[in-house]
Enzyme design. Structure first.
Site, PDB file in Angstrom:
ATOM      1  N   THR A 139       0.832  -1.197   0.000  1.00 35.37           N
ATOM      2  CA  THR A 139       0.000   0.000   0.000  1.00 35.37           C
ATOM      3  C   THR A 139       0.873   1.256   0.000  1.00 35.37           C
ATOM      4  O   THR A 139       2.101   1.170  -0.161  1.00 35.37           O
ATOM      5  CB  THR A 139      -1.034  -0.066   1.162  1.00 35.37           C
ATOM      6  OG1 THR A 139      -1.934   1.029   1.019  1.00 35.37           O
ATOM      7  CG2 THR A 139      -0.392  -0.017   2.538  1.00 35.37           C
ATOM      8  N   LYS A 161       3.307   1.400  -3.862  1.00 34.57           N
ATOM      9  CA  LYS A 161       2.681   0.662  -4.970  1.00 34.57           C
ATOM     10  C   LYS A 161       3.444   0.806  -6.289  1.00 34.57           C
ATOM     11  O   LYS A 161       3.462  -0.102  -7.093  1.00 34.57           O
ATOM     12  CB  LYS A 161       1.240   1.127  -5.172  1.00 34.57           C
ATOM     13  CG  LYS A 161       0.266   0.623  -4.132  1.00 34.57           C
ATOM     14  CD  LYS A 161      -1.143   1.041  -4.513  1.00 34.57           C
ATOM     15  CE  LYS A 161      -2.167   0.613  -3.506  1.00 34.57           C
ATOM     16  NZ  LYS A 161      -3.537   0.943  -3.907  1.00 34.57           N
ATOM     17  N   ASP A 199      -6.807  -3.828  -7.637  1.00 28.76           N
ATOM     18  CA  ASP A 199      -7.710  -2.665  -7.521  1.00 28.76           C
ATOM     19  C   ASP A 199      -8.750  -2.603  -8.650  1.00 28.76           C
ATOM     20  O   ASP A 199      -9.927  -2.320  -8.370  1.00 28.76           O
ATOM     21  CB  ASP A 199      -6.917  -1.353  -7.465  1.00 28.76           C
ATOM     22  CG  ASP A 199      -6.333  -1.105  -6.075  1.00 28.76           C
ATOM     23  OD1 ASP A 199      -6.816  -1.705  -5.101  1.00 28.76           O
ATOM     24  OD2 ASP A 199      -5.389  -0.300  -5.971  1.00 28.76           O
ATOM     25  N   GLY A 234     -10.360  12.745  -9.800  1.00 26.03           N
ATOM     26  CA  GLY A 234      -9.058  12.333  -9.259  1.00 26.03           C
ATOM     27  C   GLY A 234      -8.146  11.821 -10.362  1.00 26.03           C
ATOM     28  O   GLY A 234      -8.633  11.401 -11.435  1.00 26.03           O
ATOM     29  N   GLY A 276      -4.967  10.130  -9.252  1.00 27.40           N
ATOM     30  CA  GLY A 276      -3.919   9.390  -8.551  1.00 27.40           C
ATOM     31  C   GLY A 276      -3.995   7.917  -8.893  1.00 27.40           C
ATOM     32  O   GLY A 276      -4.568   7.518  -9.921  1.00 27.40           O
ATOM     33  N   LEU A 279     -14.789   5.841  -3.617  1.00 27.63           N
ATOM     34  CA  LEU A 279     -13.812   4.825  -3.221  1.00 27.63           C
ATOM     35  C   LEU A 279     -13.422   4.973  -1.755  1.00 27.63           C
ATOM     36  O   LEU A 279     -12.915   4.041  -1.138  1.00 27.63           O
ATOM     37  CB  LEU A 279     -12.550   4.892  -4.095  1.00 27.63           C
ATOM     38  CG  LEU A 279     -12.712   4.779  -5.603  1.00 27.63           C
ATOM     39  CD1 LEU A 279     -11.379   4.432  -6.244  1.00 27.63           C
ATOM     40  CD2 LEU A 279     -13.756   3.761  -6.009  1.00 27.63           C
ATOM     41  N   GLY A 281     -17.075   2.824  -0.593  1.00 24.33           N
ATOM     42  CA  GLY A 281     -15.810   2.196  -0.966  1.00 24.33           C
ATOM     43  C   GLY A 281     -15.475   0.917  -0.219  1.00 24.33           C
ATOM     44  O   GLY A 281     -14.467   0.267  -0.524  1.00 24.33           O
TER      45      GLY A 281
HETATM   46  P1  NDP Z   1      -3.369   9.554  -4.464  1.00 30.28           P
HETATM   47  O1  NDP Z   1      -2.645  10.264  -3.378  1.00 30.28           O
HETATM   48  O2  NDP Z   1      -2.619   8.822  -5.512  1.00 30.28           O
HETATM   49  O3  NDP Z   1      -4.336  10.624  -5.219  1.00 30.28           O
HETATM   50  C1  NDP Z   1      -5.136  11.499  -4.468  1.00 30.28           C
HETATM   51  C2  NDP Z   1      -6.085  12.219  -5.419  1.00 30.28           C
HETATM   52  O4  NDP Z   1      -7.001  12.978  -4.629  1.00 30.28           O
HETATM   53  C3  NDP Z   1      -5.406  13.208  -6.366  1.00 30.28           C
HETATM   54  O5  NDP Z   1      -6.071  13.194  -7.593  1.00 30.28           O
HETATM   55  C4  NDP Z   1      -5.608  14.534  -5.623  1.00 30.28           C
HETATM   56  O6  NDP Z   1      -5.607  15.664  -6.491  1.00 30.28           O
HETATM   57  C5  NDP Z   1      -7.005  14.335  -5.082  1.00 30.28           C
HETATM   58  N1  NDP Z   1      -7.355  15.187  -3.935  1.00 30.28           N
HETATM   59  C6  NDP Z   1      -6.832  15.137  -2.694  1.00 30.28           C
HETATM   60  N2  NDP Z   1      -7.444  16.043  -1.888  1.00 30.28           N
HETATM   61  C7  NDP Z   1      -8.366  16.676  -2.662  1.00 30.28           C
HETATM   62  C8  NDP Z   1      -9.320  17.705  -2.421  1.00 30.28           C
HETATM   63  N3  NDP Z   1      -9.446  18.280  -1.215  1.00 30.28           N
HETATM   64  N4  NDP Z   1     -10.125  18.098  -3.449  1.00 30.28           N
HETATM   65  C9  NDP Z   1     -10.023  17.529  -4.670  1.00 30.28           C
HETATM   66  N5  NDP Z   1      -9.129  16.559  -4.952  1.00 30.28           N
HETATM   67  C10 NDP Z   1      -8.319  16.126  -3.967  1.00 30.28           C
HETATM   68  O7  NDP Z   1      -4.394   8.594  -3.704  1.00 30.28           O
HETATM   69  P2  NDP Z   1      -5.062   7.263  -4.277  1.00 30.28           P
HETATM   70  O8  NDP Z   1      -5.436   7.504  -5.691  1.00 30.28           O
HETATM   71  O9  NDP Z   1      -4.234   6.086  -3.944  1.00 30.28           O
HETATM   72  O10 NDP Z   1      -6.376   7.150  -3.350  1.00 30.28           O
HETATM   73  C11 NDP Z   1      -7.469   8.050  -3.496  1.00 30.28           C
HETATM   74  C12 NDP Z   1      -8.593   7.627  -2.540  1.00 30.28           C
HETATM   75  O11 NDP Z   1      -9.096   6.345  -2.914  1.00 30.28           O
HETATM   76  C13 NDP Z   1      -8.143   7.492  -1.084  1.00 30.28           C
HETATM   77  O12 NDP Z   1      -9.163   7.994  -0.257  1.00 30.28           O
HETATM   78  C14 NDP Z   1      -8.025   6.002  -0.880  1.00 30.28           C
HETATM   79  O13 NDP Z   1      -8.267   5.598   0.448  1.00 30.28           O
HETATM   80  C15 NDP Z   1      -9.151   5.497  -1.780  1.00 30.28           C
HETATM   81  N6  NDP Z   1      -8.918   4.115  -2.199  1.00 30.28           N
HETATM   82  C16 NDP Z   1      -9.858   3.196  -1.831  1.00 30.28           C
HETATM   83  C17 NDP Z   1      -9.712   1.884  -2.199  1.00 30.28           C
HETATM   84  C18 NDP Z   1     -10.748   0.904  -1.777  1.00 30.28           C
HETATM   85  O14 NDP Z   1     -10.475  -0.305  -1.818  1.00 30.28           O
HETATM   86  N7  NDP Z   1     -11.943   1.341  -1.434  1.00 30.28           N
HETATM   87  C19 NDP Z   1      -8.555   1.420  -2.996  1.00 30.28           C
HETATM   88  C20 NDP Z   1      -7.627   2.480  -3.360  1.00 30.28           C
HETATM   89  C21 NDP Z   1      -7.821   3.777  -2.947  1.00 30.28           C
HETATM   90  P3  NDP Z   1      -4.214  16.404  -6.891  1.00 30.28           P
HETATM   91  O15 NDP Z   1      -3.630  15.585  -7.987  1.00 30.28           O
HETATM   92  O16 NDP Z   1      -4.640  17.747  -7.298  1.00 30.28           O
HETATM   93  O17 NDP Z   1      -3.365  16.381  -5.634  1.00 30.28           O
END
Ligand code: NDP
Length: 311
Positions: free
Chosen positions: A70, A74, A110, A134, A136, A233, A256
């Site tokens: 995690t 990753k 995922d 998003g 990420g 999620l 999620g």
């Molecule tokens: P990353 O850190 O890779 O990406 C985070 C993303 O969130 C980016 O696109 C970021 O935008 C955006 N972001 C963060 N804060 C804000 C905000 N206040 N307003 C708008 N956009 C925001 O994280 P992950 O992609 O790994 O995870 C994202 C979410 O998904 C997490 O909450 C994680 O727990 C959840 N998740 C759930 C899973 C499940 O099994 N249910 C599996 C994997 C993830 P920017 O690029 O501008 O920073």
């Protein structure tokens, strides 16, 4: 749940990350192993950022069956793999390692974890229009899964617009038959345009995750297409601000937690190299225990260190 006895034959599994004190995976995976009657034990290991390779090779040398990986490892773990699956290669990320015959095999569960809750509720992806919030790691898994399942269009919105544009370029070349566009998330008009006639709206940002319960990736006043499904999620909390907004607009919602459960089931199938049968039945059995853990904690005090945020 069957009683387990740790013996010299007990399979060792775990999750590596930093932090991991908050992780629900030990509870989830141990319940799953127990339910399946597998003599295995799953632990959480907090690995220092500069000791990833030592940790992975050490686990392999000690005869672990596999690991989940995690945040923040990753992507960094990919070069340590001898083989990776097609999905992991497309995402450039691995969340599950299998140690087999002296080799390290990486995959990502995922995308399947994301798809299974849709399948369980009978939501068909082919020809649909999907909005992904998003850009990420989680967003990449969602885009890949949707594109592979033949959606017609993906509209990608991210706070940092350049990241969305880069992802769009990458996935257009992987899936030339799917229309993929980036829209700025911070411009009201652009958000409204992106949401028009959407069938599925996925929050793959961490906005709204504990402790920022009041946050949503979408503006408060935006109106959402009533016939769409809103899928967050984030699972802590289960009912995010984004899902509340969706309900206020009359949309169906998906949290999620099921994705977390299904990606865990997929990991176990990968480790055991056997089909586990009724995934939806297993998920239904596992969910109440996790809901209780989330409810009971009302935040992340399942963290023994108290510093965790989310999976
Ligand atoms: P990353 O850190 O890779 O990406 C985070 C993303 O969130 C980016 O696109 C970021 O935008 C955006 N972001 C963060 N804060 C804000 C905000 N206040 N307003 C708008 N956009 C925001 O994280 P992950 O992609 O790994 O995870 C994202 C979410 O998904 C997490 O909450 C994680 O727990 C959840 N998740 C759930 C899973 C499940 O099994 N249910 C599996 C994997 C993830 P920017 O690029 O501008 O920073």
């Amino acid at each position: 749940m069957t009683e387990r006895h740790v013996t010299a034959h007990t399979l060792t599994l775990g999750v590596i990350g930093n932090p991991v004190g908050h992780s629900l995976s030990p509870q989830l995976q141990n319940a799953l192993l127990s339910r399946l009657g597998v003599n295995g034990c799953y632990h959480a290991f907090e690995v220092k950022p500069n000791e990833l390779e030592k940790a992975v090779r050490g686990a392999s040398a000690l005869g672990f069956l596999g690991l989940n990986v995690t945040v923040p490892f990753k992507e960094q773990v990919v070069p340590l793999c001898d083989d990776i699956t097609h999905e992991a290669e497309a995402l450039g990320a691995v969340n599950t390692l299998l140690f087999k015959d002296g080799r390290i095999v990486g995959t990502t569960t995922d995308p399947l974890g994301f798809l299974k809750p849709l399948e369980a509720r009978g939501f068909e992806l082919p020809d649909k229009t999907v909005v992904v919030l998003g850009a990420g790691g989680a967003a990449r898994a969602v885009i890949f899964a949707c594109a592979e399942r033949g959606v017609a269009e993906i509209r990608l919105l991210n706070r940092t617009h350049d990241k969305a544009v880069r992802l769009v370029r990458r996935f257009r070349s992987l899936f030339p038959g799917v229309r993929i566009e980036a829209y700025p998330l911070l411009e009201w008009g652009s958000v409204s345009n992106a949401l028009e006639n959407a069938d599925l709206i996925v929050n793959a940002t961490s906005a709204g995750m504990w402790p920022h319960l009041e946050r949503s990736p979408l503006p408060e006043s935006v109106s959402l297409p009533r016939d769409a499904l809103a899928y967050d999620l984030v699972y802590n909390p289960l009912r995010t601000r984004f899902l509340q907004q969706a309900e206020e607009n009359g949309l169906a919602i998906q949290d999620g937690l099921d994705m977390l459960i299904y990606q865990a089931i997929a990991s176990v199938e990968f480790w055991l190299s056997r089909q586990l049968g009724d995934w939806h039945g297993l998920a239904r059995e596992l969910r109440p225990g996790l809901e209780r853990a989330l409810e009971w904690s009302s935040g992340p005090p399942w963290s023994v260190t108290g510093k965790g945020k989310d999976k």
